[in-house]
Design a protein around this motif. Structure first.
Motif, PDB file in Angstrom:
ATOM      1  N   ARG A  43      -4.226  25.356 -26.288  1.00  0.00           N
ATOM      2  CA  ARG A  43      -4.601  26.657 -25.728  1.00  0.00           C
ATOM      3  C   ARG A  43      -5.582  27.384 -26.642  1.00  0.00           C
ATOM      4  O   ARG A  43      -6.513  28.032 -26.183  1.00  0.00           O
ATOM      5  N   LEU A  44      -5.369  27.251 -27.940  1.00  0.00           N
ATOM      6  CA  LEU A  44      -6.239  27.914 -28.897  1.00  0.00           C
ATOM      7  C   LEU A  44      -7.677  27.424 -28.754  1.00  0.00           C
ATOM      8  O   LEU A  44      -8.608  28.220 -28.619  1.00  0.00           O
ATOM      9  N   LEU A  45      -7.861  26.109 -28.752  1.00  0.00           N
ATOM     10  CA  LEU A  45      -9.213  25.567 -28.638  1.00  0.00           C
ATOM     11  C   LEU A  45      -9.797  25.807 -27.253  1.00  0.00           C
ATOM     12  O   LEU A  45     -10.993  26.042 -27.111  1.00  0.00           O
ATOM     13  N   SER A  46      -8.954  25.760 -26.232  1.00  0.00           N
ATOM     14  CA  SER A  46      -9.449  25.991 -24.875  1.00  0.00           C
ATOM     15  C   SER A  46      -9.992  27.402 -24.714  1.00  0.00           C
ATOM     16  O   SER A  46     -10.835  27.655 -23.847  1.00  0.00           O
ATOM     17  N   SER A  47      -9.512  28.318 -25.547  1.00  0.00           N
ATOM     18  CA  SER A  47      -9.969  29.701 -25.444  1.00  0.00           C
ATOM     19  C   SER A  47     -11.378  29.890 -25.981  1.00  0.00           C
ATOM     20  O   SER A  47     -11.971  30.946 -25.790  1.00  0.00           O
ATOM     21  N   CYS A  48     -11.910  28.866 -26.654  1.00  0.00           N
ATOM     22  CA  CYS A  48     -13.232  29.081 -27.266  1.00  0.00           C
ATOM     23  C   CYS A  48     -14.133  27.863 -27.241  1.00  0.00           C
ATOM     24  O   CYS A  48     -15.320  27.987 -27.550  1.00  0.00           O
ATOM     25  N   CYS A  49     -13.622  26.683 -26.911  1.00  0.00           N
ATOM     26  CA  CYS A  49     -14.442  25.472 -26.934  1.00  0.00           C
ATOM     27  C   CYS A  49     -14.406  24.759 -25.590  1.00  0.00           C
ATOM     28  O   CYS A  49     -13.391  24.804 -24.891  1.00  0.00           O
ATOM     29  N   LYS A  50     -15.492  24.102 -25.276  1.00  0.00           N
ATOM     30  CA  LYS A  50     -15.538  23.205 -24.137  1.00  0.00           C
ATOM     31  C   LYS A  50     -15.506  21.760 -24.644  1.00  0.00           C
ATOM     32  O   LYS A  50     -15.822  21.492 -25.798  1.00  0.00           O
ATOM     33  N   MET A  51     -15.130  20.858 -23.771  1.00  0.00           N
ATOM     34  CA  MET A  51     -15.107  19.448 -24.162  1.00  0.00           C
ATOM     35  C   MET A  51     -16.502  18.993 -24.594  1.00  0.00           C
ATOM     36  O   MET A  51     -16.643  18.196 -25.523  1.00  0.00           O
ATOM     37  N   SER A  52     -17.527  19.524 -23.959  1.00  0.00           N
ATOM     38  CA  SER A  52     -18.891  19.135 -24.325  1.00  0.00           C
ATOM     39  C   SER A  52     -19.223  19.560 -25.751  1.00  0.00           C
ATOM     40  O   SER A  52     -19.971  18.876 -26.463  1.00  0.00           O
ATOM     41  N   ASP A  53     -18.651  20.715 -26.187  1.00  0.00           N
ATOM     42  CA  ASP A  53     -18.869  21.156 -27.565  1.00  0.00           C
ATOM     43  C   ASP A  53     -18.268  20.159 -28.549  1.00  0.00           C
ATOM     44  O   ASP A  53     -18.869  19.844 -29.584  1.00  0.00           O
ATOM     45  N   LEU A  54     -17.076  19.670 -28.227  1.00  0.00           N
ATOM     46  CA  LEU A  54     -16.415  18.718 -29.110  1.00  0.00           C
ATOM     47  C   LEU A  54     -17.126  17.374 -29.107  1.00  0.00           C
ATOM     48  O   LEU A  54     -17.306  16.741 -30.158  1.00  0.00           O
ATOM     49  N   MET A  55     -17.558  16.929 -27.946  1.00  0.00           N
ATOM     50  CA  MET A  55     -18.240  15.640 -27.845  1.00  0.00           C
ATOM     51  C   MET A  55     -19.550  15.650 -28.622  1.00  0.00           C
ATOM     52  O   MET A  55     -19.934  14.648 -29.223  1.00  0.00           O
ATOM     53  N   SER A  56     -20.227  16.798 -28.640  1.00  0.00           N
ATOM     54  CA  SER A  56     -21.487  16.881 -29.371  1.00  0.00           C
ATOM     55  C   SER A  56     -21.278  16.741 -30.871  1.00  0.00           C
ATOM     56  O   SER A  56     -22.213  16.459 -31.612  1.00  0.00           O
TER      57      SER A  56
END
Length: 576
Positions: A43-56
């Motif tokens: 929930r914490l990461l979902s509040s500020c990151c998208k999967m595309s941000d992590l994949m990059s």
């Protein structure tokens, strides 16, 4: 791994949560990796990151710590989790008897107890390449709003004879400390004195003690002193009115009247159902959320097709077609609810809450104000809300009168919706000792322009403004610990804060006021943090709580306090 200055920017808390990209780049920038999260950190990461941000940043897979996962022994894994026994056991199972991953880089949201750390080290130390405590055990919901993401805390704290109240307060205190650490603040701590309950005082003591331990030594082995910040801890009983009223600003109204879960709003578009997230990624939502519904509707002035052009001109950024569709639909939904039921309720609610009508005439007989609501075919929840406002306006009513009201609303077997407010320290039944009850004075806002159906101002806004102006009475707001000097919201900065000139960010770096509401915070109170910050650019106001309230969710939580299955309650009549 954290940019300690990020909190001072416009995005506030949210920017800090991009830390996962920094972690990955620092640990193994050229490799693909797996990110493993527990429920809270998801929930914490979902509040500020998208999967595309992590994949990059090279994170190809995100997994649930508590679910069965296939081994990938050629890949390294980042674990981001809470330091709980359940999480530690799940981690150990990943490496015993056979490791699922090549190596583990472990990041805890906050301090890991020694016994759990020793258990993890003993079981799989050779697989752990990095183990750090990040100090982020709160959810950054908005630029100036945070949550402990713990709705269950309400029951733990306010249930009579609760067995886990102390542990819950300990956990909340730890979370507040991680917020202060993220902000790089060591605030003075104050609390609202309550003659009935001492939960706020207890939490203030815990937070102050934990802050002292956290800041005992810095990197140079020198004790850190208090910064120019203040933390106020208030209990939900400070203002029982604001969570019950029908609030007519865009965000609060949406979460009160429409079924929105995890910020997801479902709407019709071209004959099919679509879903939109009402988050800070939606710039239009951010611009509109604190506006009164009349203003939102007035932007379009019934010419809905012209809304993109009008909003682009008014708000100074382009409006996309999906944005237009989402907010046209939402605004129409809200106006439909308002015209159908809410408009009839609002006048009575405002009169009861404010104690005067729209012309400023004092309400001499609150029952005459309540009666039309009870006689109208409103749903039961709306009638309960009106009855509560009536009782709050009187600071409690007689047992005889309360019995009649309960029978009229037909909640004889659900009396807990009303009676259980006393577990929060809110008077429901009047007693002789209550004749000396001193109702808190309110700021004079008669000169402020308001809508007749939105005259009530949350009490917490008075508190914010008084705190910024250094007007809080010490007898009502005792110090658990003080700042280095008298705190007055000035632009004085601590020695370790950088001076940046007169940019908007710098205007908010002078002082910081953090309010924590024990027992849940409302959307109208969240709005107040932005309003006070905007009006006093020398002070940034941040507000947070155990969780975010809606009127219906609060009523359900109240009802569950001390409830006994299949039990009906009786109220003793007043005796002469």
């Amino acid at each position: 791994f954290l940019n300690q200055d990020a909190m001072r920017s416009d995005k506030g808390i949210k920017q800090l949560m991009d830390f996962i990209c920094i972690v990955q780049a620092a640990v193994f920038p050229s490799l693909m990796c797996i990110l493993i999260l527990d429920h809270f950190t998801t929930r914490l990461l979902s509040s500020c990151c998208k999967m595309s941000d992590l994949m990059s940043e090279g994170i190809t897979i995100v997994e649930d710590l508590h679910k069965n996962r296939e081994p990938v022994p050629e890949m390294k894994a980042i674990y981001f989790m809470r330091p709980t026994a359940m999480c530690i056991d799940a981690f150990i199972n990943d490496f015993n008897p056979k490791p699922k991953y090549k190596a583990a880089y472990v990041f805890f949201t906050d301090y890991c107890p020694d016994e759990l750390f020793d258990k993890m080290k003993k079981s799989c130390a050779k697989h752990i390449k990095v183990c750090k405590e990040i100090n982020i055990s709160f959810l950054p919901l908005e630029a100036q709003v945070f949550s402990c993401d713990n709705a269950e805390a309400f029951k733990s704290i306010y249930t009579p004879n609760s067995q886990d109240r102390d542990q819950t307060l300990e956990t909340i205190a730890d979370q507040i400390v991680t917020l202060c650490a993220t902000l790089d603040e060591y605030p003075g701590v104050r609390f609202k004195k309550d003659p009935n309950l001492n939960y706020g005082k207890k939490l203030a003591e815990l937070v102050d003690n934990k802050l002292a331990r956290h800041y005992e030594l810095d990197d140079n082995s020198k004790k850190k002193g208090k910064t120019q910040a203040q933390l106020l801890i208030v209990d939900r009983a400070l203002d029982p009115v604001s969570p019950i009223l029908h609030e007519l600003t865009y965000q609060a109204m949406a979460f009160d009247l429409i079924s929105i879960k995890d910020n997801a709003y479902e709407y019709d578009a071209d004959g099919s159902k679509k879903e939109a997230l009402l988050t800070e990624e939606d710039e239009l939502w951010v611009k509109l959320r604190h506006m009164h519904i009349a203003e939102v509707a007035g932007l379009a002035h019934s010419h809905w097709e012209e809304l993109p052009k009008i909003l682009t001109c008014s708000l100074m950024f382009p409006i996309s077609l999906p944005q237009k569709n989402v907010h046209l639909s939402l605004a129409e939904d809200l106006m439909s609810h308002y015209q159908k039921n809410v408009e009839k309720l609002c006048k009575a609610e405002q009169d009861l809450a404010v104690g005067a009508d729209a012309e400023g005439q004092k309400v001499k007989d609150p029952m005459r104000t309540l009666l039309p609501v009870l006689l109208h075919p409103h749903d039961t929840t709306d009638k309960i809300r009106a009855v509560l406002l009536y009782i709050f306006s009187l600071n409690g009513t007689t047992a005889e009168n309360l019995n009649k009201l309960i029978q009229h609303v037909k909640i004889e077997y659900e009396r807990g919706y009303i009676l259980n407010w006393e577990h929060l320290g809110v008077p429901i039944l009047s007693t002789p000792s209550m004749f000396s009850f001193r109702k808190q004075s309110r700021r004079d806002r008669s000169d402020e322009e308001t809508f007749k159906v939105s005259r009530w101002t949350p009490i917490i806004k008075d508190v914010m403004e008084d705190a910024v102006e250094n007007k809080l009475e010490v007898k009502d707001w005792p110090y658990q610990s003080e700042c280095p000097s008298a705190w007055n919201g000035s632009r004085a900065v601590s020695a370790r804060q950088k001076h940046k000139g007169s940019s908007p960010d710098d205007l908010r770096s002078g002082s910081r006021l953090v309010l924590f509401v024990l027992g849940g915070v409302t959307y109208s109170e969240m709005r107040c943090a932005y309003e006070v910050t905007h009006a006093n650019k020398s002070c940034e106001v941040i507000i947070g709580s155990t969780h975010i309230l809606t009127p219906r969710s609060l009523l359900e939580d109240i009802y569950k306090l001390g409830r006994q299955p299949m039990e009906s309650f009786t109220i003793e009549e007043d005796k002469p």
